[in-house]
Write a protein that holds these residues in place. Structure first.
Motif, PDB file in Angstrom:
ATOM      1  N   GLY A 197       0.575  -1.024   0.117  1.00 28.59           N
ATOM      2  CA  GLY A 197       0.268  -0.033   0.052  1.00 28.59           C
ATOM      3  C   GLY A 197       0.906   1.259  -0.212  1.00 28.59           C
ATOM      4  O   GLY A 197       0.532   2.072  -0.577  1.00 28.59           O
ATOM      5  N   LEU A 198       2.291   1.216   0.621  1.00 22.57           N
ATOM      6  CA  LEU A 198       3.173   2.312   0.426  1.00 22.57           C
ATOM      7  C   LEU A 198       3.530   2.477  -0.807  1.00 22.57           C
ATOM      8  O   LEU A 198       3.859   3.716  -0.820  1.00 22.57           O
ATOM      9  N   GLU A 199       4.067   1.616  -1.174  1.00 18.86           N
ATOM     10  CA  GLU A 199       5.002   1.729  -2.635  1.00 18.86           C
ATOM     11  C   GLU A 199       3.377   2.535  -3.157  1.00 18.86           C
ATOM     12  O   GLU A 199       4.456   2.966  -4.139  1.00 18.86           O
ATOM     13  N   GLU A 200       2.559   1.660  -3.696  1.00 16.32           N
ATOM     14  CA  GLU A 200       1.204   1.723  -4.239  1.00 16.32           C
ATOM     15  C   GLU A 200       0.793   3.145  -4.262  1.00 16.32           C
ATOM     16  O   GLU A 200       0.746   4.586  -5.235  1.00 16.32           O
ATOM     17  N   GLN A 201       0.691   3.838  -2.323  1.00 19.23           N
ATOM     18  CA  GLN A 201       0.443   5.336  -2.439  1.00 19.23           C
ATOM     19  C   GLN A 201       2.056   6.414  -3.258  1.00 19.23           C
ATOM     20  O   GLN A 201       1.780   7.712  -3.856  1.00 19.23           O
ATOM     21  N   LEU A 202       2.572   6.159  -2.523  1.00 16.60           N
ATOM     22  CA  LEU A 202       4.072   6.651  -2.714  1.00 16.60           C
ATOM     23  C   LEU A 202       4.666   6.548  -4.929  1.00 16.60           C
ATOM     24  O   LEU A 202       5.372   7.410  -5.335  1.00 16.60           O
ATOM     25  N   GLY A 203       4.263   5.568  -5.529  1.00 20.15           N
ATOM     26  CA  GLY A 203       4.579   5.209  -6.815  1.00 20.15           C
ATOM     27  C   GLY A 203       5.949   5.164  -6.878  1.00 20.15           C
ATOM     28  O   GLY A 203       6.488   5.208  -8.056  1.00 20.15           O
ATOM     29  N   ARG A 245       9.104   2.029  -6.268  1.00 23.51           N
ATOM     30  CA  ARG A 245       9.746   0.997  -5.059  1.00 23.51           C
ATOM     31  C   ARG A 245       9.962   1.020  -4.207  1.00 23.51           C
ATOM     32  O   ARG A 245      11.346   1.742  -4.359  1.00 23.51           O
ATOM     33  N   LEU A 246      10.262   0.820  -3.118  1.00 20.71           N
ATOM     34  CA  LEU A 246      11.380   0.904  -2.004  1.00 20.71           C
ATOM     35  C   LEU A 246      11.834  -0.247  -1.561  1.00 20.71           C
ATOM     36  O   LEU A 246      13.320   0.371  -0.876  1.00 20.71           O
ATOM     37  N   THR A 256      13.552 -10.627  -2.964  1.00 24.99           N
ATOM     38  CA  THR A 256      14.408 -11.943  -3.189  1.00 24.99           C
ATOM     39  C   THR A 256      14.077 -12.895  -2.451  1.00 24.99           C
ATOM     40  O   THR A 256      12.439 -12.987  -1.834  1.00 24.99           O
ATOM     41  N   THR A 257      13.938 -14.219  -2.703  1.00 24.64           N
ATOM     42  CA  THR A 257      13.057 -16.043  -1.859  1.00 24.64           C
ATOM     43  C   THR A 257      14.611 -15.660  -0.930  1.00 24.64           C
ATOM     44  O   THR A 257      13.604 -15.925   0.247  1.00 24.64           O
ATOM     45  N   ARG A 258      15.782 -14.780  -0.537  1.00 21.38           N
ATOM     46  CA  ARG A 258      16.609 -14.821   1.384  1.00 21.38           C
ATOM     47  C   ARG A 258      16.558 -13.698   1.213  1.00 21.38           C
ATOM     48  O   ARG A 258      16.456 -13.828   2.273  1.00 21.38           O
ATOM     49  N   ASN A 259      16.125 -12.787   0.873  1.00 23.11           N
ATOM     50  CA  ASN A 259      16.561 -11.510   2.243  1.00 23.11           C
ATOM     51  C   ASN A 259      15.782 -10.345   1.137  1.00 23.11           C
ATOM     52  O   ASN A 259      14.780 -10.061   0.211  1.00 23.11           O
ATOM     53  N   VAL A 260      15.001  -9.153   2.139  1.00 20.47           N
ATOM     54  CA  VAL A 260      14.797  -7.913   1.784  1.00 20.47           C
ATOM     55  C   VAL A 260      15.927  -6.523   1.416  1.00 20.47           C
ATOM     56  O   VAL A 260      17.118  -6.748   2.033  1.00 20.47           O
ATOM     57  N   ARG A 261      16.164  -6.071   0.207  1.00 24.61           N
ATOM     58  CA  ARG A 261      17.115  -4.695   0.022  1.00 24.61           C
ATOM     59  C   ARG A 261      15.950  -3.866  -0.202  1.00 24.61           C
ATOM     60  O   ARG A 261      15.796  -4.076  -1.040  1.00 24.61           O
ATOM     61  N   LEU A 262      16.622  -2.469   0.521  1.00 26.05           N
ATOM     62  CA  LEU A 262      16.094  -1.658  -0.071  1.00 26.05           C
ATOM     63  C   LEU A 262      16.879  -0.616  -1.964  1.00 26.05           C
ATOM     64  O   LEU A 262      17.950  -0.942  -1.582  1.00 26.05           O
ATOM     65  N   THR A 263      15.121  -0.093  -1.976  1.00 26.45           N
ATOM     66  CA  THR A 263      16.465  -0.148  -3.641  1.00 26.45           C
ATOM     67  C   THR A 263      16.911   2.047  -3.267  1.00 26.45           C
ATOM     68  O   THR A 263      16.632   2.451  -1.689  1.00 26.45           O
ATOM     69  N   GLU A 264      17.758   2.715  -3.909  1.00 28.59           N
ATOM     70  CA  GLU A 264      17.380   4.205  -3.491  1.00 28.59           C
ATOM     71  C   GLU A 264      16.735   4.427  -2.661  1.00 28.59           C
ATOM     72  O   GLU A 264      17.054   5.238  -1.998  1.00 28.59           O
ATOM     73  N   ALA A 265      15.740   4.739  -3.493  1.00 29.24           N
ATOM     74  CA  ALA A 265      14.471   5.734  -2.551  1.00 29.24           C
ATOM     75  C   ALA A 265      13.718   5.079  -1.635  1.00 29.24           C
ATOM     76  O   ALA A 265      13.926   6.437  -0.691  1.00 29.24           O
TER      77      ALA A 265
END
Length: 299
Positions: free
Chosen positions: A39-45, A47-48, A52-61
């Protein structure tokens, strides 16, 4: 969805680097966390997170949004405390960082006094000989020795120290007193990596320094170990004035080449900028600043 809730969920996912860990931290179901992030990513438009199947990484944004969210949530918490009148009675967790010896010598006495005065506060003290990022590691107050880079952090100058060369009287009696930085080439050098990590030492004015390239006989990462080696008579060491003040006073060490010292280094208390002054932070800074400004070894 509530914006503050979404930010809290996102910060938890970003810090825990996973949805399941964030769900446990927030006492939510993994599905609820997943829905909040979507919902947050949709609201902001934008990708945050990269999943992956093993972990989650932050994008630059995502990294920028994480930093901003932490700051906003901290301000909200402090505003709530101020409105509720908590500022009159500090409580909660206070996190403090300083270098190892400085923390032991100057910060710990203030922490103990602070804990005695404010029984509803818990303190986490991180004493390390490295620069700790206040935002990334959630630190409230830090002691910084040296010139500060430009940043959004607030800084309060509380003293100064000098970078000094010293040796034991026994060593100087055996090898003679250096009269010029170039004389160090004929002496045994002990290098404290935290104070002078390079073997090229600078002396004198910043705009016209004297440079001496040295080959240490002993290099250590601990300032305590460097002091011990110097006191034992092994050789000449470069340390900060407060670290050797008591040994100099007791004539276990003597300052050498004082006429060639650099300008003193400032000592600051650094804390995260806030519109509302958190009582627990403000009262600790006031206590520590008063203590440090009055200390003879920081004049």
């Amino acid at each position: 969805m509530d914006q503050v809730h979404l930010m809290n969920v996102f910060v938890a996912v970003g810090e825990e680097e996973g949805f399941a860990a964030a769900a446990r931290r927030l006492d939510l179901s993994p599905a609820a966390v997943t829905r909040a992030i979507a919902g947050l990513e949709e609201q902001l438009g934008v990708r945050l997170l990269m999943r992956t199947t093993r972990n989650v990484r932050l994008t630059e944004a995502g990294q920028r949004y994480l930093d901003d969210s932490r700051s906003i949530l901290a301000s909200i918490e402090e505003a709530n405390e101020a409105a509720a009148g908590v500022n009159s009675a500090p409580k909660g967790n206070l996190s403090v960082t300083a270098s190892v010896l400085f923390g032991k010598m100057f910060v710990m006495p203030c922490i103990l006094r602070y804990l005695n005065e404010f029984p509803q506060v818990e303190v986490s003290a991180l004493f390390l000989d490295r620069v700790v990022n206040l935002v990334d590691e959630g630190i409230d107050v830090a002691v910084r020795i040296g010139h500060l880079p430009d940043s959004s952090l607030k800084a309060l100058r509380v003293g100064q120290v000098r970078r000094v060369l010293c040796a034991a009287p026994d060593y100087l009696a055996r090898h003679g007193m250096p009269q010029h930085p170039a004389d160090l080439l004929r002496h045994t050098i002990v290098a404290a990596a935290g104070i002078s990590p390079r073997v090229e030492w600078k002396f004198g004015a910043v705009d016209d320094p004297t440079l001496v390239r040295l080959r240490p006989r002993l290099t250590v990462s601990s300032n305590d170990a460097a002091i011990e080696a110097a006191v034992s008579g092994l050789g000449i060491c470069r340390l900060l004035s407060y670290q050797v003040a008591e040994d100099v006073k007791a004539d276990r060490l003597r300052i050498i080449l004082a006429d060639y010292e650099e300008a003193p280094w400032p000592v600051h208390l650094v804390h995260r900028e806030s519109k509302f002054g958190s009582s627990k932070v403000r009262k600790f800074i006031d206590l520590l600043a008063e203590h440090l400004r009055a200390h003879q070894h920081l004049q």
